[in-house]
Design a protein around this motif. Sequence first.
Motif, short mmCIF file in Angstrom:
data_model
loop_
_atom_site.label_atom_id
_atom_site.label_comp_id
_atom_site.label_asym_id
_atom_site.label_seq_id
_atom_site.Cartn_x
_atom_site.Cartn_y
_atom_site.Cartn_z
N LEU A 310 0.41 -1.71 0.22
CA LEU A 310 -0.27 0.25 0.17
C LEU A 310 0.67 1.12 0.12
O LEU A 310 0.24 2.08 -0.25
CB LEU A 310 -0.84 0.23 1.42
CG LEU A 310 -1.96 -0.76 0.63
CD1 LEU A 310 -2.56 -0.93 2.52
CD2 LEU A 310 -3.61 -0.02 0.05
N ALA A 311 2.33 1.38 0.17
CA ALA A 311 3.26 2.22 0.99
C ALA A 311 3.65 2.75 -0.30
O ALA A 311 4.87 3.95 -0.52
CB ALA A 311 3.95 2.31 2.00
N GLY A 312 2.93 1.43 -1.27
CA GLY A 312 4.27 1.47 -2.23
C GLY A 312 6.27 1.15 -2.15
O GLY A 312 6.83 1.36 -2.60
N GLN A 313 6.37 0.49 -0.80
CA GLN A 313 8.10 0.26 -0.91
C GLN A 313 8.08 -1.40 -0.37
O GLN A 313 8.78 -1.65 -0.14
CB GLN A 313 7.89 0.69 0.77
CG GLN A 313 7.54 2.45 1.03
CD GLN A 313 7.94 3.13 2.22
OE1 GLN A 313 8.03 1.44 3.36
NE2 GLN A 313 7.61 4.05 2.67
N LEU A 314 6.68 -2.46 -1.03
CA LEU A 314 7.22 -3.37 -1.58
C LEU A 314 8.47 -3.82 -2.27
O LEU A 314 9.35 -5.03 -1.89
CB LEU A 314 5.87 -4.49 -0.79
CG LEU A 314 6.56 -5.84 -1.26
CD1 LEU A 314 7.20 -6.41 0.77
CD2 LEU A 314 5.23 -6.53 -1.26
#
Length: 365
Positions: A310-314
């Motif tokens: 969701l945070a675009g950090q995966l």
Amino acid sequence: MSRTRVPLAALSLASASALLLAGCSQSSDASKTTADTAASASAATGKKPAPFSKGTVKVALVRQSGAGDYFEQWGNGAKAQAKALGVDLTVYDAQADNAKQATDLSSAINSGAQAIIIDHGFPSTIQPEIDQAVKKGIKVVVYDVDQTNKSVISTEQDDASMAQAVLDVMAKTVGKSAKVGYVNVAGYAALDKRNTVWAKEVAAQGWKQQFKVGKVTDSTATDNVPLVSAALTQHSDVVGVFAPYDELAKGTVLAVQNKKLQSKVKVFGADVSNADIQNMTAANSPWVATAGTDPSAVGAAVVRTAALELAGQLNKTSVDFPAVAITQDFLRKNKIQNMDQLRAALPALNLSKVSTADWIPNVAH
């Protein structure tokens, strides 16, 4: 079942779990839940990214859970991690009803959820809804679901290594060219992966498979007792049975004990939970080896994976959770009677370094 991709370790170990498998009584309503667990969360030190910095984040957990405490612990871990993150988590559980899971997923899509986590399920039933969720811009993370949409984040136990770890113990215990039995069910992703390893090991060891039985129901352990008992009646010369899902293993253990073969026939399972540990350490238990992940830690790690996405950090499309081999001898030697004691003896089970960031308060179990 991972638990397995079974309305399972995880069957979970699936899959189907998991997993990794059997469903319990039917559930008709989604419920907003808070975690009622002994889990504690380490403090986050980093600044929350969007969307977590902009208020409450809504996430739906659409489950196909099964019998046994594996699924309960998995769910508790997910709830505890969601609570620590301040996530508004709505849980749906079809409990072995495939049509209901498709309906639940449709409801989750229309609920305003920013992300949907799918825990086990049959791809043929839920793939259309998965594709619809992605089309609507909802982040989708699946656990032990062998689906085909490339935009979906896949998480799972490492089912192949799990099966191999147990079968390595089985090979040392029963030796080459032994007569063996097999208790498994096709159609669950985690169990199918474990089956692939089984087939290779049977060939490598020259084992003579005398029978294959097994089914997944709302009472998997109980319902497999007569199946395994009948197989043992016809093939009492087997020296080992592989049942790569803990509910299947429990049923196999009961059948072996009912036939009074526990001194001769050894059971090799998969997955681990409080009930599994108690079963393995009980007097005269034929269950001598298993392998698994901590279901609570896996549930928490899947929620963290969804948060990072969701945070675009995966920045990856899949996350695997490594399994740990566990033997009856190890449990007895260390006087381990429950998951808390096992976690202390095997810290790797906590998955504390999987899917984490400085803004995420990691839940420990």
